[in-house]
Design an enzyme around this catalytic site. Sequence first.
Site, mmCIF file in Angstrom:
data_model
loop_
_atom_site.group_PDB
_atom_site.id
_atom_site.type_symbol
_atom_site.label_atom_id
_atom_site.label_comp_id
_atom_site.label_asym_id
_atom_site.label_seq_id
_atom_site.Cartn_x
_atom_site.Cartn_y
_atom_site.Cartn_z
ATOM 1 N N ASP A 1 2.289 7.695 -3.676
ATOM 2 C CA ASP A 1 0.971 7.657 -3.056
ATOM 3 C C ASP A 1 1.042 6.667 -1.884
ATOM 4 O O ASP A 1 1.989 5.889 -1.772
ATOM 5 C CB ASP A 1 -0.061 7.221 -4.097
ATOM 6 C CG ASP A 1 -1.468 7.203 -3.544
ATOM 7 O OD1 ASP A 1 -1.835 8.142 -2.805
ATOM 8 O OD2 ASP A 1 -2.214 6.247 -3.829
ATOM 9 N N ASP B 1 -2.248 5.004 0.206
ATOM 10 C CA ASP B 1 -3.267 3.954 0.259
ATOM 11 C C ASP B 1 -3.351 3.219 -1.069
ATOM 12 O O ASP B 1 -3.523 3.827 -2.128
ATOM 13 C CB ASP B 1 -4.619 4.570 0.611
ATOM 14 C CG ASP B 1 -5.628 3.531 1.072
ATOM 15 O OD1 ASP B 1 -5.244 2.375 1.296
ATOM 16 O OD2 ASP B 1 -6.810 3.880 1.222
ATOM 17 N N ASP C 1 -1.668 4.201 -7.452
ATOM 18 C CA ASP C 1 -2.566 3.121 -7.873
ATOM 19 C C ASP C 1 -3.830 3.638 -8.544
ATOM 20 O O ASP C 1 -4.606 2.849 -9.076
ATOM 21 C CB ASP C 1 -2.958 2.243 -6.675
ATOM 22 C CG ASP C 1 -3.919 2.948 -5.726
ATOM 23 O OD1 ASP C 1 -3.653 4.119 -5.378
ATOM 24 O OD2 ASP C 1 -4.937 2.345 -5.332
#
Length: 297
Positions: free
Chosen positions: A18, A20, A224
Amino acid sequence: MTEATIRLADCYDGLLMDLDGVVYIGNDAVPGAAEALDTAQACGLPACFVTNNASRPPGAVAAHLQTLGIAATPSTVSTSAGAAAAIAQGLVEAGASVHAVGGEGVAEALRAVGLTPLRTPQQHPRANEPPRPSAVVIGFGADVGWRDLAWASYWISGGAHFIATNFDRTFPQPWGAAPGNGVFVSAVHEATGVRPTVAGKPEATLFHWAAQQRQWRRPLVVGDRLDTDIAGAVNSGYDGLVVLTGVTDIHDLLRADVRMRPTMIASDLAVLAGSLLPIAAVGVSDDRWQASGWSAT
């Protein structure tokens, strides 16, 4: 390294990363992220950057990462627009017209698989109507408006395949959360009663497509967010590593539904070249949690 821990480079053939909250936050790289990715690459653990943001083509994503000191090329980026285009390719004839709603990333992805992106006509339906597209792909774009959604609804109601790059309800902005692609998709669903095929996280399609492109058999998903990254890993049948540099904290992990539980947890990406203890290796005996010689009540 204890018997229960694993060295990531020995167990996985690639990283589905991922962006961001993992690689960067806002305009800045997460501290140590570039160095960790370089070390992982040197250890035989290459990264593919996987994003639900369909508005930017892979080249633009790679260029952004390069400004942060991260070694990336368009070939190391997989977007939900690319996965949506792959779905469309499997549903329509070669060269068919597909209504592309969203940023340039959607149109470029369709062209890359030999399909013809059709932008929203400026006239109203039935007024010099252009040839009907075989499918409609809706992805995020800051300039998506009512006319785009109206034509998409008209064509989907007429039988065009309905494909969504992702269903994210919000799109992060420096000042807070703004409406995301899920809002556009929901509006068209409400207008037509047709449910879309969704390509992006947490569905499995994007992860499977990214792994297949690179002939990876056992990738590790790194993210995240529990509701997109880790849920996507679970849906894909892949292991998931959650890092605590983004939106997820310890309290979220303790409350996580079984469908959003990671295989491993780390504070940041520095662990990529090291070893980790899978959560499954933690056991319970005599009312005590035990792992690697440690125990707790």
